[in-house]
Design a protein around this motif. Structure first.
Motif, short mmCIF file in Angstrom:
data_model
loop_
_atom_site.label_atom_id
_atom_site.label_comp_id
_atom_site.label_asym_id
_atom_site.label_seq_id
_atom_site.Cartn_x
_atom_site.Cartn_y
_atom_site.Cartn_z
N LYS A 1 0.84 -1.21 0.00
CA LYS A 1 0.00 0.00 0.00
C LYS A 1 0.87 1.26 0.00
N MET A 2 1.92 1.26 0.82
CA MET A 2 2.81 2.44 0.88
C MET A 2 3.54 2.66 -0.43
N ILE A 3 4.02 1.60 -1.04
CA ILE A 3 4.73 1.74 -2.32
C ILE A 3 3.78 2.26 -3.38
N THR A 4 2.55 1.78 -3.37
CA THR A 4 1.56 2.28 -4.32
C THR A 4 1.29 3.75 -4.10
N GLU A 5 1.16 4.17 -2.85
CA GLU A 5 0.92 5.58 -2.54
C GLU A 5 2.11 6.45 -2.97
N ILE A 6 3.32 6.00 -2.69
CA ILE A 6 4.51 6.75 -3.10
C ILE A 6 4.56 6.86 -4.62
N SER A 7 4.27 5.77 -5.28
CA SER A 7 4.27 5.74 -6.74
C SER A 7 3.23 6.71 -7.31
N ASN A 8 2.02 6.64 -6.80
CA ASN A 8 0.94 7.49 -7.30
C ASN A 8 1.21 8.97 -7.01
N ASN B 1 3.97 10.47 -6.79
CA ASN B 1 5.10 11.00 -7.57
C ASN B 1 4.95 10.75 -9.06
N GLY B 2 3.79 10.28 -9.48
CA GLY B 2 3.53 10.08 -10.90
C GLY B 2 4.34 8.95 -11.54
N MET B 3 4.77 8.01 -10.73
CA MET B 3 5.50 6.86 -11.27
C MET B 3 4.49 5.81 -11.72
N ASN B 4 4.86 5.08 -12.77
CA ASN B 4 4.01 4.01 -13.26
C ASN B 4 4.72 2.68 -13.00
N LEU B 5 4.41 2.08 -11.86
CA LEU B 5 5.04 0.81 -11.50
C LEU B 5 4.17 -0.34 -12.00
N ASN B 6 4.81 -1.36 -12.56
CA ASN B 6 4.07 -2.54 -13.03
C ASN B 6 3.52 -3.34 -11.85
N ASN B 7 4.29 -3.38 -10.79
CA ASN B 7 3.85 -4.03 -9.56
C ASN B 7 4.34 -3.16 -8.41
N SER B 8 3.95 -3.51 -7.24
CA SER B 8 4.33 -2.68 -6.09
C SER B 8 5.53 -3.28 -5.36
N SER B 9 6.52 -3.69 -6.14
CA SER B 9 7.70 -4.29 -5.51
C SER B 9 8.68 -3.20 -5.08
N LEU B 10 9.41 -3.52 -4.07
CA LEU B 10 10.43 -2.61 -3.56
C LEU B 10 11.54 -2.43 -4.59
N ASP B 11 11.89 -3.51 -5.28
CA ASP B 11 12.93 -3.43 -6.30
C ASP B 11 12.56 -2.43 -7.40
N GLU B 12 11.32 -2.51 -7.86
CA GLU B 12 10.88 -1.60 -8.92
C GLU B 12 10.83 -0.16 -8.43
N LEU B 13 10.40 0.04 -7.19
CA LEU B 13 10.39 1.40 -6.62
C LEU B 13 11.81 1.95 -6.56
N LYS C 1 12.97 2.70 -10.30
CA LYS C 1 12.32 3.79 -11.02
C LYS C 1 12.16 5.07 -10.20
N GLY C 2 12.27 4.96 -8.87
CA GLY C 2 11.95 6.13 -8.05
C GLY C 2 13.09 6.65 -7.21
N LYS C 3 14.31 6.41 -7.64
CA LYS C 3 15.46 6.81 -6.83
C LYS C 3 15.43 8.31 -6.52
N GLU C 4 15.09 9.13 -7.50
CA GLU C 4 15.09 10.58 -7.28
C GLU C 4 13.96 11.02 -6.35
N PHE C 5 12.88 10.25 -6.27
CA PHE C 5 11.76 10.59 -5.39
C PHE C 5 12.02 10.14 -3.95
N ILE C 6 12.84 9.12 -3.80
CA ILE C 6 13.11 8.58 -2.47
C ILE C 6 14.13 9.45 -1.74
N GLY C 7 15.07 9.99 -2.48
CA GLY C 7 16.04 10.92 -1.90
C GLY C 7 16.96 10.31 -0.87
#
Length: 150
Positions: free
Chosen positions: A62-69, A71-83, A86-92
């Motif tokens: 749920k948290m990964i989905t919220e972070i993805s949504n 920040n406008g990321m389009n994740l295929n699944n809600s895996s930590l690896d994909e976050l 694809k989201g390194k700049e959003f995680i900081g």
């Protein structure tokens, strides 16, 4: 803020997996030492831990989905690896912390896999010992009965 919540959820999951390792190790020792009461307690504890692990996994997704949504990321699944990919700049600043916890979780999952394999071997050995003992007691003519029971 969501990143900090994800870090906390991962830390909780890491601790849950440590507890699961302890419970599995306790089960293995109880079987080897023939302590049935300890085995029952360890299995009950394992079930509680597994329930908590499952609840935390739902929370993490749920948290990964919220972070993805958010920040406008389009994740295929809600895996930590994909976050992380694809989201390194959003995680900081939490990126390295999440990466470190992820590695710890992977190692613990590997340990859990090894312990499960060991438990399987110990249980199979115990079953064979019980079967052989019963065969000695009831005799070879009752082999079908022993095979059904063990």
């Amino acid at each position: 803020m969501k990143n900090k919540e994800l870090v906390n959820a991962l830390l909780v999951q890491d601790e849950n997996l440590s507890n699961l390792i302890d419970a599995l190790d306790t089960q293995k020792r109880a079987i080897i030492e023939g302590k049935y009461d300890d085995l029952e307690k360890a299995i009950a504890n394992e079930q509680k831990i597994l329930k908590t692990v499952q609840e935390e996994e739902v929370r993490r997704i749920k948290m990964i989905t919220e972070i993805s949504n958010s920040n406008g990321m389009n994740l295929n699944n809600s895996s930590l690896d994909e976050l992380l990919l694809k989201g390194k700049e959003f995680i900081g600043e939490d990126y390295k912390t999440i990466q470190r916890i992820r590695e710890s979780i992977k190692l613990k999952l590997h340990d859990i896999s090894k312990l499960n394999a060991q438990l399987k071997a110990v249980i199979e050995l115990s079953r064979n010992i019980i079967k052989d003992t019963l065969m000695l007691v009831v005799g070879p003519r009752n082999q079908a009965f022993v095979n059904k029971r063990v």
